[in-house]
Design a protein around this motif. Sequence first.
Motif, PDB file in Angstrom:
ATOM      1  N   ASP A  59      12.886  26.162 -25.751  1.00  0.00           N
ATOM      2  CA  ASP A  59      13.476  25.981 -24.425  1.00  0.00           C
ATOM      3  C   ASP A  59      12.335  25.920 -23.388  1.00  0.00           C
ATOM      4  O   ASP A  59      11.727  26.945 -23.063  1.00  0.00           O
ATOM      5  N   SER A  60      12.059  24.722 -22.874  1.00  0.00           N
ATOM      6  CA  SER A  60      10.920  24.553 -21.953  1.00  0.00           C
ATOM      7  C   SER A  60      11.062  25.404 -20.687  1.00  0.00           C
ATOM      8  O   SER A  60      10.062  25.909 -20.151  1.00  0.00           O
ATOM      9  N   GLU A  61      12.288  25.549 -20.211  1.00  0.00           N
ATOM     10  CA  GLU A  61      12.477  26.362 -18.993  1.00  0.00           C
ATOM     11  C   GLU A  61      12.067  27.805 -19.261  1.00  0.00           C
ATOM     12  O   GLU A  61      11.460  28.465 -18.413  1.00  0.00           O
ATOM     13  N   ALA A  62      12.404  28.304 -20.438  1.00  0.00           N
ATOM     14  CA  ALA A  62      12.031  29.688 -20.787  1.00  0.00           C
ATOM     15  C   ALA A  62      10.517  29.819 -20.909  1.00  0.00           C
ATOM     16  O   ALA A  62       9.932  30.821 -20.485  1.00  0.00           O
ATOM     17  N   LEU A  64       8.256  28.076 -19.253  1.00  0.00           N
ATOM     18  CA  LEU A  64       7.679  28.047 -17.904  1.00  0.00           C
ATOM     19  C   LEU A  64       7.949  29.357 -17.159  1.00  0.00           C
ATOM     20  O   LEU A  64       7.084  29.851 -16.421  1.00  0.00           O
ATOM     21  N   ALA A  65       9.137  29.923 -17.370  1.00  0.00           N
ATOM     22  CA  ALA A  65       9.465  31.193 -16.699  1.00  0.00           C
ATOM     23  C   ALA A  65       8.554  32.309 -17.208  1.00  0.00           C
ATOM     24  O   ALA A  65       8.006  33.093 -16.421  1.00  0.00           O
ATOM     25  N   GLU A  66       8.359  32.377 -18.518  1.00  0.00           N
ATOM     26  CA  GLU A  66       7.463  33.400 -19.082  1.00  0.00           C
ATOM     27  C   GLU A  66       6.046  33.204 -18.566  1.00  0.00           C
ATOM     28  O   GLU A  66       5.368  34.149 -18.189  1.00  0.00           O
ATOM     29  N   GLU A  93       8.258  17.623 -25.605  1.00  0.00           N
ATOM     30  CA  GLU A  93       8.208  17.936 -24.176  1.00  0.00           C
ATOM     31  C   GLU A  93       6.833  18.414 -23.719  1.00  0.00           C
ATOM     32  O   GLU A  93       6.672  18.886 -22.597  1.00  0.00           O
ATOM     33  N   GLU A  96       5.584  16.808 -20.397  1.00  0.00           N
ATOM     34  CA  GLU A  96       6.327  17.289 -19.231  1.00  0.00           C
ATOM     35  C   GLU A  96       5.936  18.736 -18.908  1.00  0.00           C
ATOM     36  O   GLU A  96       5.792  19.116 -17.741  1.00  0.00           O
ATOM     37  N   LEU A  97       5.725  19.532 -19.943  1.00  0.00           N
ATOM     38  CA  LEU A  97       5.303  20.921 -19.717  1.00  0.00           C
ATOM     39  C   LEU A  97       3.942  20.959 -19.033  1.00  0.00           C
ATOM     40  O   LEU A  97       3.747  21.708 -18.068  1.00  0.00           O
ATOM     41  N   ARG A 100       4.292  19.964 -15.370  1.00  0.00           N
ATOM     42  CA  ARG A 100       4.902  20.989 -14.516  1.00  0.00           C
ATOM     43  C   ARG A 100       3.989  22.194 -14.326  1.00  0.00           C
ATOM     44  O   ARG A 100       3.960  22.807 -13.266  1.00  0.00           O
ATOM     45  N   THR A 104       1.892  23.801 -10.590  1.00  0.00           N
ATOM     46  CA  THR A 104       2.073  25.145 -10.039  1.00  0.00           C
ATOM     47  C   THR A 104       0.823  26.022 -10.094  1.00  0.00           C
ATOM     48  O   THR A 104       0.811  27.098  -9.521  1.00  0.00           O
TER      49      THR A 104
END
Length: 329
Positions: A59-62, A64-66, A93, A96-97, A100, A104
């Motif tokens: 899960d890419s969102e997870a 990035l959050a970590e 992905e 894309e990772l 992103r 940041t």
Amino acid sequence: MNSQSDHKYRYIFGPVPSRRLGYSLGIDIIPLKTCNLNCVYCELGRTSAETMTRRAYVDSEAVLAELAQVIADSQRIDYLTFSGSGEPTLNSELGELIRRIKATTNIPVAVITNGTLLYLPEVRAALRQADLVMPSLDAASQDVFRRINRPHGHLQIDKIIEGLIDFRGDYSGPIWLEILFVCGINDSTAEVAQLVQAVQQIAPDRVQLNTVARPPAEADIQPLSRQMMQRLCTQFGEQAEIIASFHSTARSSEHNNLGEAILALTARRPVTVADMAMSLGASEKNIRQALPVLLRAGHLTARKHGRHTYYHMRRDHARTILPDELFVG
Ligand code: SF4
């Protein structure tokens, strides 16, 4: 780094001292030993999930959050490094990772890859966004490629070398090419001559020569001697170097829970007591006191290789409860 939180992360590990990158924060976007190679020297053991399929394995969102949380908690990170349990370019992905992450933070992003998928334009496009790309190339002939890397049946070494040459043509960042030598497999005069030729065509910024150091997947494989490595190094030209051991001053310990910190570190790769002390900023004495408890509880395995003993978390104990005695500060 905060050990209280370190153990709860699934995709981020470290920062760990790396021979090449200083303090490197690992980003692991592939399940354990999901790879298109099964290298005889792999420190993670034999490949359990051999595949050529590129997909979003996590899960890419997870991820990035970590990552955002660990960066906020960390004192020093020199590189954010895609590496870990398998081949990162199998994750569709990845590009894309990287994009992103770079939007940041200013911390440079490195990718350690086996380099086998760079013949795919989409993989080259993903890696173009990284600040540093570190591919491997251990063979230049298909026969030796088969023996050392035991590749997926669809992989051809000529195509892989072409992919690396193509990537050099359209990537302006640094490429550090690693070659790992195994005694009696890829160190023949003929193979080395072919490798030198391939390296000249790829034109990496650095050629980093390595040999077996940690406990490999196959117990009977042997490293090259220092003298042999030095002799090889001269053949690869001015940009070649033998990867030296990482040295650093020990950091003060931020780990209240040494047992958890040891498990977090050993989950990814086998490490020595000295590695643990340097990475965790703890004394070797304290680590030696904690290890018997982890070994007795079955969380760790110990394996002797050369003059060193390497500790590695048992895969089936990745999500276990630690003994109470390790929760003392
Ligand atoms: S060393 Fe890397 S490329 Fe080789 S099998 Fe292990 S994870 Fe895959």
